[in-house]
Design an enzyme around this catalytic site. Sequence first.
Site, PDB file in Angstrom:
ATOM      1  N   ASP A 131       1.031  -1.186   0.115  1.00  0.00           N
ATOM      2  CA  ASP A 131       0.072  -0.156   0.090  1.00  0.00           C
ATOM      3  C   ASP A 131       0.752   1.080  -0.143  1.00  0.00           C
ATOM      4  OD1 ASP A 131      -2.819   1.105   0.451  1.00  0.00           O
ATOM      5  OD2 ASP A 131      -1.833   2.008   2.117  1.00  0.00           O
TER       6      ASP A 131
ATOM      7  N   HIS B  48      -7.053  -6.243  -0.807  1.00  0.00           N
ATOM      8  CA  HIS B  48      -6.114  -5.460  -0.902  1.00  0.00           C
ATOM      9  C   HIS B  48      -5.050  -5.813   0.536  1.00  0.00           C
ATOM     10  CE1 HIS B  48      -4.430  -1.320  -0.538  1.00  0.00           C
ATOM     11  NE2 HIS B  48      -4.624  -1.432   0.633  1.00  0.00           N
TER      12      HIS B  48
END
Length: 335
Positions: free
Chosen positions: A103, A304
């Site tokens: 991320d 994610h």
Amino acid sequence: MRERFVECGGSGPHGVRLRVTEAGEGPLVVLLHGFPESAYSWRHQLEPLAAAGYRVIAPDQRGYGHSSHPEPVEAYSVLRLVGDVVALIADAGAENAVVVGHDWGAIVAWQLAAMRPDLVRAVAGLSVPPRPRGQRPPLEAYRALHAGRFYMNHIEKPGVADAEMARDVRRSLRLAFDGLSGENPANDPPQPLLVPDGDGLPDALGGRDVLPSWLSAADLDVFAEQFAPETGGFTGALNWYRNLDTDWPALAAFDGARLRMPALFVAGDRDTVLSGPGSAAYVASLPGRHPGMREPVILTGCGHWAQQERPAEVTAELLAFLGSLSPRESPDPAV
């Protein structure tokens, strides 16, 4: 595993003290987390990488957990975030490191590789691929593309998302982790993360207010403590987003930089980061854009939170990547 603190950035308002979790001995590997996480997000990778013969360090990055939370928004510029990793490598006494990020940590890893290739033996990013700088500042571009409803544009409003996330820390984290998980049916296929009028950031994350199977109640306790008001809350972490347009002019010097050191990209096919038009084609094009890039690894059914959702697979990919590096792999980008 052991914990210690490292001073980064020198004295003054922008200097920080980072808490680092460390394990093993050998060639240096640095693990950089994303939002809303901490070094704890690498709990499944730290010991296996150390057991394989690497010295692994995972910091709580500035604005997170038990590291410093400087107040000025500009203290979270990408140049300072990259500088923190440079300081960590120097503190470890290493000439270079393999840098792995997820991320926001991936963004820092890619930028470090572009700015200081002499320090990066190899680089890997999870969820967020290396991207061109773009023709417009990113927050401005997202505002135009999504009529101001993109989650980053919501975050850029001073104090708003901070208060929303802090109102019920545990619920906010449950909504985030489930909302962007591959287990959430709403992510099949993934969609851009938009904040409807009247909604706050936690509800816009799309979670069902349950714990996904890969996150225990004890895990949630750790993350909740790290974002509690008395620890520092969410503001420092959200300030990373608020610098995106400010960083944009400074990154012009590195626009078009090609990664020549070994590089790896790993992501889930249900990750909202890859929901934009043309994302799949762009990821497939990465080896053609960067001479050092291996074939991307796409994890089916994963969302994610790759290193937490699919710990065994991600660890195996990282170990294979590390094992493929020559012991004397040159960090020189010209080689």
